[in-house]
Design a protein around this motif. Structure first.
Motif, PDB file in Angstrom:
ATOM      1  N   GLY A 214       0.826  -1.211   0.000  1.00  0.00           N
ATOM      2  CA  GLY A 214       0.000   0.000   0.000  1.00  0.00           C
ATOM      3  C   GLY A 214       0.856   1.254   0.000  1.00  0.00           C
ATOM      4  O   GLY A 214       1.762   1.393   0.816  1.00  0.00           O
TER       5      GLY A 214
ATOM      6  N   GLU B 118      -0.020   4.007   0.972  1.00  0.00           N
ATOM      7  CA  GLU B 118      -0.337   4.845   2.130  1.00  0.00           C
ATOM      8  C   GLU B 118       0.416   4.422   3.388  1.00  0.00           C
ATOM      9  O   GLU B 118       0.333   5.077   4.414  1.00  0.00           O
ATOM     10  CB  GLU B 118      -1.854   4.803   2.392  1.00  0.00           C
TER      11      GLU B 118
ATOM     12  N   ASP C 296       2.327   0.408  -4.032  1.00  0.00           N
ATOM     13  CA  ASP C 296       1.424  -0.055  -5.097  1.00  0.00           C
ATOM     14  C   ASP C 296       2.066   0.281  -6.442  1.00  0.00           C
ATOM     15  O   ASP C 296       1.657   1.220  -7.141  1.00  0.00           O
ATOM     16  CB  ASP C 296       0.050   0.616  -4.950  1.00  0.00           C
TER      17      ASP C 296
ATOM     18  N   GLY D  92      -4.159  -4.782  -1.461  1.00  0.00           N
ATOM     19  CA  GLY D  92      -3.959  -4.826  -2.914  1.00  0.00           C
ATOM     20  C   GLY D  92      -4.587  -6.002  -3.633  1.00  0.00           C
ATOM     21  O   GLY D  92      -4.231  -6.289  -4.775  1.00  0.00           O
TER      22      GLY D  92
ATOM     23  N   ASP E  89      -5.088  -2.139  -6.891  1.00  0.00           N
ATOM     24  CA  ASP E  89      -5.008  -3.499  -6.344  1.00  0.00           C
ATOM     25  C   ASP E  89      -4.273  -4.372  -7.348  1.00  0.00           C
ATOM     26  O   ASP E  89      -4.867  -5.060  -8.180  1.00  0.00           O
ATOM     27  CB  ASP E  89      -6.410  -4.022  -6.004  1.00  0.00           C
TER      28      ASP E  89
HETATM   29 MG    MG Z   1      -4.160  -0.990  -0.886  1.00  0.00          MG
END
Ligand code: MG
Ligand code: AMP
Length: 430
Positions: free
Chosen positions: A183, A185, A225, A248, A255
């Protein structure tokens, strides 16, 4: 969509206990599963022995428990008695010491008093034959099987193995389990998240779940990602027996995990299971093929069931689990699918997941289009198991799980479940 039970069956088709290896009987053996039956190489105890400090006596000399006996010798643990005991005689004896011939009981020291150099006065209850005595072979006999293949080695089993002379045993190794969090984030716990960022809670959580399941954790950290970096980190993870990826795997724009797995040759066996939380879970395998190098030519063939009994580690497929990123989804999916796979690889005979039937403590209304694993407290009281859902805000709410020790399984639909109704409960804490 597959049910949880159907999906679990698919996973288990790809899981075989890892090939046993000889493990030295050190702390490395603790927690592993035995792959051979163990026979004792001697009688235990190896001689008739005293279980208390006191006097070895003939019970017929003390029908009332009182009397004065002549002390022939003193026997401590590690010595062998020199003299048989005749009527009216006793030997001073210590715990663990061999009994002299002729005795059948030990009177504890607290019930005795030395009179002079070689006489002892006894003031006890009537002596019973065999009191405070353990006979040769009473614990186990030579050649007797004392542990069976499939036994988990706890401290008592390790002690027993040493007692019967084993310095190494054949056991299934614990599988390596790589954990990768994905991710853009995500930041590691030691950092303050910037705008739009959150800390990686799943990584440490899943690594702890690996430990609890008896696997060897391998922390791969965070992948962004981004296809190339994901590919590199997943490739690294595919060297383990199991790769657990969080995030993901859903249907979002970033994803990327299913596509990357496919490109790397991982065969997906299912993607999505009828459950809440955790629906987007993906399971795939890589390998289960043998690679033979001849000169610079490489030949590959699929493993067949004939290979299984002597399956070299390289022949086992790598099991890949793509878990949804929401923490509670990841945790539940791990318990339902990954933990049983780890236990089977470790050679455990009952890999779970383990459920218990429990009564609902209070009426509870619940609505969902899928069977739901709802965080709950499971407690034993009034001679039965009782379950109480905890307040919970859904799959992103990990904090509520600190007040839970289980998940109650509610069926799909719109229901008001009644107090006293019985539900299956997924037990995670043992
Ligand atoms: Mg994600
Ligand atoms: P995803 O499955 O990638 O769509 O992520 C679903 C949700 O889980 C998002 O809100 C993510 O921010 C969150 N999430 C994903 N990975 C983690 C992680 N390692 N730790 C905590 N939350 C995560």
């Amino acid at each position: 969509m597959l049910s949880v039970v159907e999906a679990q069956a698919i996973v288990m088709q790809y899981v075989r206990p890892l090939t046993p290896v000889m493990i030295p009987l050190t702390s490395a053996a603790f927690g592993l599963v035995l792959a051979e039956d163990i026979a004792s190489d001697l009688d235990m105890p190896p001689y008739d022995k005293a279980l208390m400090d006191g006097y070895a006596v003939r019970s017929t000399d003390l029908p009332e428990g009182r009397g004065i006996l002549t002390v022939t010798e003193e026997v401590t643990a590690g010595q062998t008695p020199r003299l048989p005991i005749a009527a009216g005689q006793a030997a001073r004896i210590m715990t663990g010491a061999p009994l002299p011939a002729g005795v059948d009981a030990v009177v504890i020291r607290e019930r005795t008093r030395m009179l002079d150099g070689n006489r002892v006065e006894i003031d006890d209850r009537p002596a019973r034959p065999e009191q405070n005595v353990m006979r040769r072979g009473q614990e186990m006999r030579r050649s007797e099987i004392v542990l069976k293949a499939g036994t988990v080695l706890r401290p008592q089993e390790i002690g027993l193995l040493a007692t019967v002379g084993r310095t190494a045993v054949s056991a299934h190794p614990a599988p390596n389990v790589a954990v990768l969090s994905t991710g853009d984030e995500l930041v590691e716990a030691g950092r303050m998240p910037g705008p739009g960022q959150i800390r990686n809670g799943n990584g440490p959580m899943l690594l702890a779940q690996v430990c609890r399941a008896g696997g060897i954790p391998n922390d791969l950290g965070i992948a962004p990602d981004q296809v190339d970096e994901l590919k590199a980190m997943i490739t690294e993870g595919l060297r383990s027996a199991i790769l657990v990826i969080s995030g993901g795997v859903s249907a979002g724009k970033l994803d990327l995990v299913p596509g990357v797995l496919q490109e790397l040759g991982v065969q997906a066996h299912f993607h999505k299971v009828a459950m809440k939380p955790g629906k987007p879970i993906l399971f795939g395998t890589l390998g289960g093929v043998e690679t033979r190098r001849q000169g610079d030519r490489e030949t590959r063939r699929e493993a067949t069931s004939d290979d299984i009994p002597c399956l070299p580690v390289s022949l086992s497929p790598c099991l890949v689990f793509g878990l949804p990123g929401n923490p509670v989804s990841a945790l539940v999916c791990f318990e339902l699918f990954v933990r049983p796979a780890i236990r089977r690889l470790r050679g455990e005979t009952d890999p779970g997941p383990h459920f218990r039937e429990a009564r609902l403590r209070q009426d509870f209304s619940h609505r969902s289009d899928r069977p739901t694993y709802y965080p709950a407290r499971l407690d034993w009281c009034d001679q039965g198991w009782h379950v109480q859902p905890v307040p919970w805000f859904g799959s992103a709410d990990l904090r509520s799980l600190t007040g839970a020790n289980a998940f109650v399984l509610f069926p799909a639909g719109d229901h008001t479940h009644r107090e006293g109704q019985v539900f299956p409960v997924l037990v995670t804490d043992e």
